[in-house]
Design an enzyme around this catalytic site. Sequence first.
Site, mmCIF file in Angstrom:
data_model
loop_
_atom_site.group_PDB
_atom_site.id
_atom_site.type_symbol
_atom_site.label_atom_id
_atom_site.label_comp_id
_atom_site.label_asym_id
_atom_site.label_seq_id
_atom_site.Cartn_x
_atom_site.Cartn_y
_atom_site.Cartn_z
ATOM 1 N N ARG A 26 0.837 -1.198 0.000
ATOM 2 C CA ARG A 26 0.000 0.000 0.000
ATOM 3 C C ARG A 26 0.874 1.251 0.000
ATOM 4 O O ARG A 26 0.579 2.235 -0.702
ATOM 5 C CB ARG A 26 -0.950 0.011 1.206
ATOM 6 C CG ARG A 26 -2.057 -1.017 1.110
ATOM 7 C CD ARG A 26 -3.055 -0.870 2.249
ATOM 8 N NE ARG A 26 -3.856 0.333 2.129
ATOM 9 C CZ ARG A 26 -4.650 0.796 3.091
ATOM 10 N NH1 ARG A 26 -4.742 0.147 4.252
ATOM 11 N NH2 ARG A 26 -5.349 1.897 2.902
ATOM 12 N N CYS B 136 -1.330 5.774 9.092
ATOM 13 C CA CYS B 136 -1.661 4.501 8.456
ATOM 14 C C CYS B 136 -2.795 4.770 7.488
ATOM 15 O O CYS B 136 -2.806 5.801 6.821
ATOM 16 C CB CYS B 136 -2.018 3.448 9.507
ATOM 17 S SG CYS B 136 -3.421 3.915 10.559
#
Length: 279
Positions: free
Chosen positions: A178, A236
């Site tokens: 990611r 995050c």
Amino acid sequence: MSAPSPLIDVAELAAALDAATPPALLDVRWALGGPPGAEEYAAGHLPGAHYLDLDRELASPPGAGGRHPLPDTEVLAAALRRAGVRADRPVVVYDAGPATSAARAWWLLRWAGHRDVRVLDGGLAAWTAAGRPLDFTTPQDGGGDFVPEPGALPTVDAAGAAELARTGLLLDARAGERYRGEVEPVDPRAGHIPGAVSAPTTENLAADGRFRPAAELAERFAALGVKDSTEVAVYCGSGVTAAHELLALTVAGHPGAALYPGSWSEWSADPANPAETGA
């Protein structure tokens, strides 16, 4: 004297629960897109544990501030009082095992001013592996008196995160794919905040699902550029797994790092914010 560890193991927790005044025990099981934590709680939980809903009680509704903005103080206060949290009573939080959502609860309680909060290392998986019993009844609500006073732990906004990526150290706690922008299953755009350093939370854990020893974590974060003189923030996807990184940093002896609550879910939703891809 060093500060006590923010982690507690199964044997220590079992002894504490048998004491005359046991800690408030919070079950915060949650998984992105997974089964509701309340259903898992009903199917078996640690004796005396109260369930807290991460989406509804440990976060505000999704919006401009990301998928898991910080919760409304009154909503948080009501949930903690229902769960028996008091200012003078230790708190232990746990989840199914990796401590992702437990770390979010740990961080929120510390941010709200509670001084004695620990995470069950290994979570429910460690508890059951040790042969400890589960309960299937819901304890009586009430008994808490804790009044949140937000701000005891540092946070940064989008501008602050961008600044630290240039002048300090900004850690990206998501999976490496990611960070590199190879996949993006949830948020508007792939990639990462320019200048951020990839630091997946999975590398905080040993093979048994517990946190790596403090010395190993200290070595890990030193290799990533964490120094006592460096200002550090973590993000995050939505501010949940970043708390896991902050917990690991605290275990490693670096308790002063800041959380970017909106994280990538907020950053990527604003087309004015740049995104980098690749390593």
